[in-house]
Structure formats: structure tokens, C-alpha cells
Enzyme design. Structure first.
Site, PDB file in Angstrom:
ATOM      1  N   GLU A 160      -4.850   7.733  -3.020  1.00 39.41           N
ATOM      2  CA  GLU A 160      -5.314   6.443  -2.508  1.00 39.41           C
ATOM      3  C   GLU A 160      -5.545   5.455  -3.657  1.00 39.41           C
ATOM      4  OE1 GLU A 160      -4.950   6.080   0.527  1.00 39.41           O
ATOM      5  OE2 GLU A 160      -6.013   4.240   1.039  1.00 39.41           O
TER       6      GLU A 160
ATOM      7  N   HIS B 250       1.624   4.448  -2.813  1.00 40.77           N
ATOM      8  CA  HIS B 250       1.673   5.906  -2.608  1.00 40.77           C
ATOM      9  C   HIS B 250       3.027   6.449  -3.079  1.00 40.77           C
ATOM     10  CE1 HIS B 250      -2.050   6.721  -0.487  1.00 40.77           C
ATOM     11  NE2 HIS B 250      -1.824   5.816   0.441  1.00 40.77           N
TER      12      HIS B 250
ATOM     13  N   HIS C 165       0.830  -1.208   0.000  1.00 37.72           N
ATOM     14  CA  HIS C 165       0.000   0.000   0.000  1.00 37.72           C
ATOM     15  C   HIS C 165       0.869   1.263   0.000  1.00 37.72           C
ATOM     16  CE1 HIS C 165      -3.743   2.235   1.064  1.00 37.72           C
ATOM     17  NE2 HIS C 165      -2.884   3.063   1.629  1.00 37.72           N
ATOM     18  N   GLU C 166       1.804   1.320   0.939  1.00 41.92           N
ATOM     19  CA  GLU C 166       2.643   2.528   1.029  1.00 41.92           C
ATOM     20  C   GLU C 166       3.558   2.655  -0.190  1.00 41.92           C
ATOM     21  OE1 GLU C 166       1.674   4.647   3.075  1.00 41.92           O
ATOM     22  OE2 GLU C 166       0.479   3.298   4.325  1.00 41.92           O
TER      23      GLU C 166
HETATM   24 ZN    ZN Z   1      -3.272   5.149   1.861  1.00 45.05          ZN
END
Ligand code: ZN
Length: 490
Positions: free
Chosen positions: A284, A258, A254-255
């Protein structure tokens, strides 16, 4: 623009201090650190809200077709007006009230008693309403708050999307719950030695082409991604739980998602709007795309399964890739948003959106919040929190005055689904590429279609530009239905 860059450089200095505070600063450093952060924020605010900047903002104009100048002027004007139109006294009162509210929230959580938080929540809503009046809005005060996180979005537009999304997810969830075939989730909660988790996380981040020469990964309680100096210094954090593989595995993906966005922004525009992310929702979308659409996919695991299994022979020795795939994609109602799966996560967000919007349009009273929360949890997810900590006190956002933030999470899922469906059309070999651990084509696609534009387009415009259609819930529902049908024999 040199003035704009200077202000953003000041913010970047503050972010380095914040990153350090979250990662390596000794506990006692917090007293002086908060003074330093307040000073940096104060200087940045003064440099933004001043007559000199007002003169620049009012006098600036772009040549026709010069999209760099157009974008930088439009977004600088927006930032300036949002900051300059709110009286300093109100800003200070909001900051003061937020810190009181946060303390009250912590205290209320200790006793699991929402009524201890209610007075400060009411006060914050009142102050934020005043702020919205100063900033201005299209249809309702809530729009001004949304605009901080998702420029151009409105409560009405989101209401339309979310109402349909809610009904279709609830229908799908009920079929999932009724199925006789249920994945074995216990395999994710075995013993996963942390050193091996670290190696796996690192390998995954590298597989997605996160550039470790322009970033690093550290450990924090709440993982995040932050940009400390343009695309060349984008750092992430993760966390390791010995008894559960998913926080580090999918938290890292997830990170990294980003971070790939930030590392892909055009470096020639660093510290100006053309070099920055569009919105929290688009941000997101990038994290969810890598975490879920790639990272929880069959092709991805057809490649990575054997090495992950080898890394955890005790936990996964007897597990098949299909069992693992079903477990990481399971949809199960749960109380806590941050622990929710891909399907039910959206329901947690819709609940929060409906409640916070209701607080602002007056259709909902703060005192009724726990009852409404529990009633809607029961209606949508079929479960009722047994106390306020498990229910309406679980998130920190409202205690910090962060109204209008929640919708960006579900918008991110919708954007991600629509982008990924388009990427699949544009790259016919996409699944095979991912199965070969060749993630460069999809990254290049994101760079070309999304990252390189900085803030040239608003989120809605970007979606239309990239996919030829306005934002719709269909791609997300198609994706979830297609994924869950074989797992649950629907
Ligand atoms: Zn996030």
C-alpha cells in the site's frame, strides 16, 4: 525451493482464473469457475501441508550470509507453520462460516440492520480466536491475525502509532473545517467523457513507467492489481465514472503504484519469497506514494495540467491549476472509507482497528458495534452515520473474516510518507524531475531501496534500513500539514 515454486505456480494458475472471473468471464461461468478455484486451492494446500514439506522445512538451513536462502527458509517456514498448525476442520468451518457471514452481511445491508449480521460476526470472531491459538502470537490473539497481512506487526505497536496519529489528525482537521477558505469540489463532479478519461489514464500510467508489455489495464467495478506470472505479467484494472474524474485518474495511479512494485521484484526469484512483496502495508505504501505523494503534488500537475485540461475542455475550460490542485487535495469529513481523502482516510482506519481489536480482547461487544461506531465517527470526524449501511456495515472485510487487514492501509500511508521524505533527501532534484515528467529517478530509488529486496526484510526493518529511523507518524503529519496549510490558509 522447487517444491515451493510449484505451489506458487498452482496459486498463479488460480489467480489467472480469478482475474478472468473479474474481467471477462460471462456471468454464468461462475458455477464451474468456483469448482476450478476450489480444486486449485485444495491442491496447493495439500502440497504445502504434507510430511514431505514438513521434512524440508525442519531440515533446511542457510549458510551464514546467504540472505537469499535465509529469507526463503524463514518465510517458507512461516507460511508452512501458519497453514499446518491450524486443524483442517477449523479451516473448513471458517470457510463455511465466512460464506454464511457474507450472505448475512449482504442481507443486513439491504435492511440496513446490523443485528442481522451480528450472530455470524460473533461466530467468525470466535473461530478466528481459535485459529490464533493454534498459530500462536506474541501478546494477544489479534497479533496472529495481523501477522497474516503485516508479518511482525503487533496490536500494541500499532495502537501507539494510531493513538497519536488520531489526535494530531483530528487537531489538523478541526483547523481545516474552521477555515473560511474552502476548495470548490464541484469541479470534479462535472461531465468527464469516458473515452477521454481512458486516454488520460493510459497517459498517466505510461508517465509513471508502468510497463504495458508486462501488463495491461482492464475495467472492473472494484479496481485491483494482480500478478499472474512474476514481474513480466502484472495487470491492473480501473473504473470510469462519467460524472467524476477522480476514480479513474487516482484509481489508475494507485493501481499503477502497486503494479510498479510487482514489476520491480527480482525476476530471478519469481515464485519464491525473495521475489515477493513484503506485506500489504508496504504494498500500500507503493500505491499511495504514486497516487498521492507524486500524483496529487504541485510539480506533477504543473506538468500534466494543460493536457488534462485539453482533454476535458467543457469541465475544466474555466478552471485554474490552483483550483484543481486544491480540489483534488481537499480534506472533508465523509461517511464512506473508500471515498475519503488523504487526511480523513486514516481516521476511518483507526476506527476499524480499535473496534476489531476490541472484539478480540473482549473490551467491546458485537451488539454495541453500531453505537460505538457512530459515537467515534462523531468524535473524530464530527459526523454521525444516519444508518448502519452508511456506518458499520459499509466494508466487506469482516464478513470474510478479514480481521487485521484494515491497519495495513494506514500503515501504508505512514510508510509512504517516510519513504518519500527520504527519497526527497536522497534526490535533491526530485520535485524538478517530477515537474519535467521525469519519474524515472524516483522509480529507480524505489527499485533500489525497496523492490529488489523481495521479502529479505520485515516491514519495520526495511523502514529503518532505508530511512535510518523506526516508523514514525511525523513524516506523514509534516507532509499533510505542509500541503493543507496553503490550501486552507491555516
Ligand atoms: Zn491499494
Amino acid at each position: 525451493m522447487e517444491e515451493v515454486r510449484e505451489i506458487r505456480r498452482l496459486r498463479s494458475i488460480a489467480e489467472i482464473l480469478e482475474w478472468d472471473q473479474e474481467t471477462y468471464m460471462p456471468k454464468k461461468g461462475v458455477r464451474v469457475r468456483s469448482e476450478l478455484l476450489a480444486l486449485a486451492a485444495g491442491i496447493a494446500h495439500e502440497r504445502l501441508v504434507c510430511d514431505k514439506m514438513r521434512g524440508f522445512v525442519e531440515g533446511a538451513s542457510a549458510d551464514a550470509g546467504d540472505f537469499v536462502a535465509e529469507t526463503n527458509i524463514r518465510e517458507t517456514r512461516r507460511t508452512f507453520e501458519r497453514a499446518a498448525n491450524v486443524p483442517t476442520d477449523l479451516v473448513k468451518e471458517l470457510a463455511r462460516m465466512s460464506s454464511i457471514a457474507k450472505d448475512d452481511w449482504v442481507a443486513a445491508r439491504k435492511e440496513s440492520d446490523f443485528s442481522m449480521f451480528e450472530p455470524s460476526l460473533l461466530k467468525l470472531v470466535e473461530l478466528k480466536k481459535q485459529m490464533a491459538e493454534h498459530i500462536g502470537y506474541r501478546a494477544e490473539p489479534y497479533d496472529a491475525l495481523l501477522d497474516e497481512f503485516e508479518p511482525g506487526a503487533t496490536g500494541r505497536q500499532i495502537e501507539g502509532l494510531f493513538a497519536e496519529l488520531r489526535d494530531r489528525i483530528v487537531t489538523l482537521l478541526n483547523r481545516v473545517k474552521a477555515s473560511a477558505k474552502q476548495p470548490d469540489l464541484t469541479i470534479l463532479n462535472r461531465s468527464y467523457p469516458v473515452p477521454a478519461q481512458k486516454l488520460v489514464s493510459r497517459r498517466m500510467a505510461e508517465a509513471l513507467h508502468y510497463d504495458f508489455d508486462a501488463g495491461r489495464c482492464d475495467v472492473t467495478v472494484h479496481p485491483f492489481c494482480c500478478t499472474l506470472g512474476g514481474p513480466e505479467d502484472v495487470r491492473i484494472t480501473t473504473r470510469y465514472v462519467e460524472k467524476c474524474l477522480t476514480p479513474s485518474l487516482f484509481g489508475t495511479l494507485h493501481e499503477v503504484g502497486h503494479a510498479l512494485y510487482e514489476q520491480g521484484l527480482p525476476s530471478e526469484h519469481t515464485f519464491t519469497p525473495c521475489g515477493e512483496a513484503i506485506s500489504l502495508g508496504i504494498h500500500e505504501s507503493q500505491s499511495r506514494l504514486w497516487e498521492n505523494f507524486v500524483g496529487r503534488s504541485k510539480p506533477f500537475w504543473s506538468f500534466h495540467w494543460s493536457s488534462v485540461k485539453d482533454a476535458f475542455p467543457e469541465a475544466l475550460g474555466e478552471v485554474s491549476v490552483d483550483e484543481f490542485y486544491a480540489a483534488i487535495n481537499a480534506a472533508t469529513p465523509s461517511m464512506i472509507r473508500v471515498e475519503a481523502d488523504e487526511l480523513t482516510y486514516n481516521l476511518h482506519i483507526i476506527l476499524r482497528f480499535e473496534i476489531e481489536r476490541g472484539l478480540f480482547d473482549g473490551s467491546l461487544h458485537a451488539k454495541d458495534l453500531p453505537a460505538i461506531w457512530n459515537e467515534r465517527m462523531q468524535k473524530m470526524l464530527g459526523i454521525t452515520p444516519k444508518n448502519d449501511v452508511e456506518g458499520c456495515l459499509q466494508d466487506i472485510h469482516w464478513s470474510m473474516g478479514g480481521f487485521g487487514y484494515f491497519p495495513t492501509y494506514a500503515l501504508g500511508n505512514l510508510y509512504a510518507a517516510q519513504f518519500f521524505a527520504q527519497a526527497g533527501e536522497d534526490l535533491p532534484d526530485l520535485a524538478d524531475q517530477i515537474a519535467r515528467n521525469d519519474n524515472q529517478p524516483v522509480l529507480d530509488w524505489l527499485r533500489r531501496n525497496i523492490h529488489r529486496h523481495g521479502q529479505r526484510y520485515r516491514a519495520g526493518e526495511l523502514v529503518e534500513q532505508v530511512t535510518g529511523k523506526p516508523l514514525s507518524i511525523d513524516p506523514l503529519m509534516n507532509y499533510l500539514t505542509k500541503k493543507l496549510t496553503p490550501i486552507y490558509d491555516l
